[in-house]
Design an enzyme around this catalytic site. Structure first.
Site, PDB file in Angstrom:
ATOM      1  CE1 TYR A  52     -37.820 -17.200  27.945  1.00 16.09           C
ATOM      2  CE2 TYR A  52     -36.267 -18.507  26.647  1.00 16.09           C
ATOM      3  CZ  TYR A  52     -37.415 -18.421  27.419  1.00 16.09           C
ATOM      4  OH  TYR A  52     -38.136 -19.551  27.676  1.00 16.09           O
ATOM      5  CE  LYS A 299     -30.122 -29.815  33.335  1.00 16.75           C
ATOM      6  NZ  LYS A 299     -30.965 -28.676  33.772  1.00 16.75           N
ATOM      7  CG  HIS A 323     -33.292 -24.997  35.087  1.00 14.68           C
ATOM      8  ND1 HIS A 323     -34.003 -26.164  34.959  1.00 14.68           N
ATOM      9  CD2 HIS A 323     -33.493 -24.326  33.939  1.00 14.68           C
ATOM     10  CE1 HIS A 323     -34.625 -26.185  33.794  1.00 14.68           C
ATOM     11  NE2 HIS A 323     -34.323 -25.069  33.151  1.00 14.68           N
ATOM     12  NE  ARG A 326     -33.443 -20.248  31.806  1.00 13.24           N
ATOM     13  CZ  ARG A 326     -33.746 -19.152  31.109  1.00 13.24           C
ATOM     14  NH1 ARG A 326     -32.905 -18.125  31.110  1.00 13.24           N
ATOM     15  NH2 ARG A 326     -34.864 -19.065  30.416  1.00 13.24           N
ATOM     16  N   GLY A 363     -23.027 -23.158  35.535  1.00  6.87           N
ATOM     17  CA  GLY A 363     -21.903 -22.261  35.758  1.00  6.87           C
ATOM     18  C   GLY A 363     -20.603 -22.650  35.102  1.00  6.87           C
TER      19      GLY A 363
END
Length: 450
Positions: A52, A299, A323, A326, A363
């Site tokens: 997850y 953001k 994100h 995601r 990243g």
């Protein structure tokens, strides 16, 4: 006269302690990939929770693009510069000290990661303590597995913390969340604008995995007096059971366990607030501006036009982020988005004048990554997934190591690149970086400003 060695500092002293002890760091390694692999091993009995955290949208191509973007940008170090004394503190940044109202010990922030209790029994409390111990600001997620009050207490009176805002659909609940955040020492509000709905997450869809739907990661709602009063209940500060077991919860509910059924009902009601499917617009931001006394950042900004629109709206800062891959499969790497945005003269002028602060997320794994993001134009970076890996392995101590090694790596690599002050790295793309595509058996220079 003999040259004088530099005085000790906390970052290099941390590394020296590893060698003097002869024992290695608490995580057993400083290699980020090895740390990720160790986290997988530690969570092998709860591998669904690990995946997850690890997995991204669709084929995970955007997460992959984040790392490939970093790999394309290469550092060009400069030699024979006097960088014996080096400073990684970002306190000299006018945009951070005057607009966002705080001095920071480095350009590193703990990014907002929800449901950290999936990885460790102490969840966000361990991360909050670690951030305070290292002196790094923490951005707390709306989907934390602990209340914002409990996290603030763990972060302590001297901790620096911002609150990441998933916008509730009801104005009274939104106002309550903003009030609670302000009363508990959250000095800036980070509105995540890329998650009006959850992205196409193939791993979760395959197995129907939803911690929030089963009461895990909805603790901000359970602690909210306005939301809970609707249901005739008092606010409560929960610490969900570790490890999270979705099947066990479902079995209890199916067997008629009233407490479990009530928990799942409340969770569904909270998700109807923060995951209602309502897509907020630029005009809606005025509500938050009218009701939040402090800096506001957006953001999830990836497009130049959106960055420029944020300036027009009087927003204090943006976090260039996808994100962690995601939300959207097949999107550009976040560092590529930062590069596009920092070519906008409007953004550059606003940043220089202090009208906008630019942070970066998605990243970041190493000190070199931090340098690359700063050189392209970010003033600070968020670290997210590695925090969870450190947490899973060793709790607070593991998070502390992730932060310490990231900043120590930055300190060393910055000097080796010929820079003595982290503030001097910001916007030095043309001086410090080239963009290179290493093909099979070839070297193609895509862009160079040397």
């Amino acid at each position: 006269m003999a040259a004088q060695p530099p005085p000790p500092n906390k970052w290099i002293s941390w590394l020296s302690q590893i060698y003097s002890s002869g024992k290695g760091p608490v995580l057993g390694t400083v290699d980020v990939q090895e740390i990720e692999d160790k986290a997988r091993e530690v969570m092998k009995d709860n591998s669904i929770a690990y995946l997850y955290t690890l997995k991204s949208a669709g084929t995970c191509s955007t997460d992959d693009a984040n790392r490939k973007a970093f790999e394309r940008w290469k550092l060009v170090p400069r030699m024979l510069r006097n960088v014996t004394l080096r400073n990684v503190e970002a306190s000299a940044l006018e945009t951070i000290t005057t607009i966002l109202g705080m001095k920071v010990s480095s350009p590193v922030f703990v990014g907002p990661v929800g449901k950290q209790g999936l990885a460790h029994a102490d969840g966000e409390l361990a991360t909050a303590r670690a951030a305070a111990a290292v002196g790094v600001p923490m951005i707390v997620s709306s989907s934390s597995s602990r209340s914002l009050e409990d996290i603030a207490e763990a972060n302590g009176p001297n901790g620096q913390r911002w609150y990441q805002f998933y916008w509730p659909r009801s104005s009274d609940v939104a106002l309550s969340i903003l009030k609670r955040a302000k009363e508990n020492g959250y000095t800036a509000l980070v509105i995540t604008v890329d998650t009006m709905i959850i992205g196409w997450r193939s791993h979760d869809h395959r197995i129907g995995y939803s911690p929030a739907g089963h009461g895990f990661g909805v603790q901000q709602g359970m602690a909210d007096p306005v939301f809970m009063k609707r249901h005739g209940l008092a606010a409560r500060h929960e610490r969900p059971k570790f490890p999270f077991d979705q099947e066990d919860i479902r079995k209890k509910a199916a067997a008629g366990d009233e407490e479990t059924k009530r928990m799942m009902f409340l969770a569904s009601q909270w998700l109807s607030e923060t995951g209602s499917g309502i897509f907020r617009t630029w005009d809606d931001l005025q509500f938050v501006k009218d009701n939040w006394d402090g800096p506001i950042l957006l953001k999830g900004i990836q497009a130049v036009n959106d960055a420029e629109k944020a300036i027009d709206m009087g927003i204090d800062g943006i976090v260039v982020s996808n994100h962690g891959g995601r939300q959207i499969d097949g999107a550009i790497g976040s560092l590529d988005a930062l590069d596009m945005i920092m070519h906008s003269q409007k953004v550059l002028d606003a940043q220089k004048s202090g009208k906008i602060t630019v942070l970066f997320d998605s990243g970041v794994r190493t000190g070199s990554d931090i340098i690359k993001a700063l050189a392209i134009g970010a003033q600070g970076v968020l670290i997210a997934r590695p925090i969870v890996y450190g947490l899973a392995i060793a709790g607070q101590a593991g998070v502390e190591q992730i932060l310490m090694q990231s900043i120590c790596d930055l300190h060393i690599t910055m000097g080796l690149c010929g820079f003595s002050d982290v503030n001097d790295l910001i916007g030095k793309r043309d001086e410090l970086l080239v963009k290179v595509d290493y093909g099979i058996g070839t070297r193609t220079l895509v862009k160079s400003s040397m």
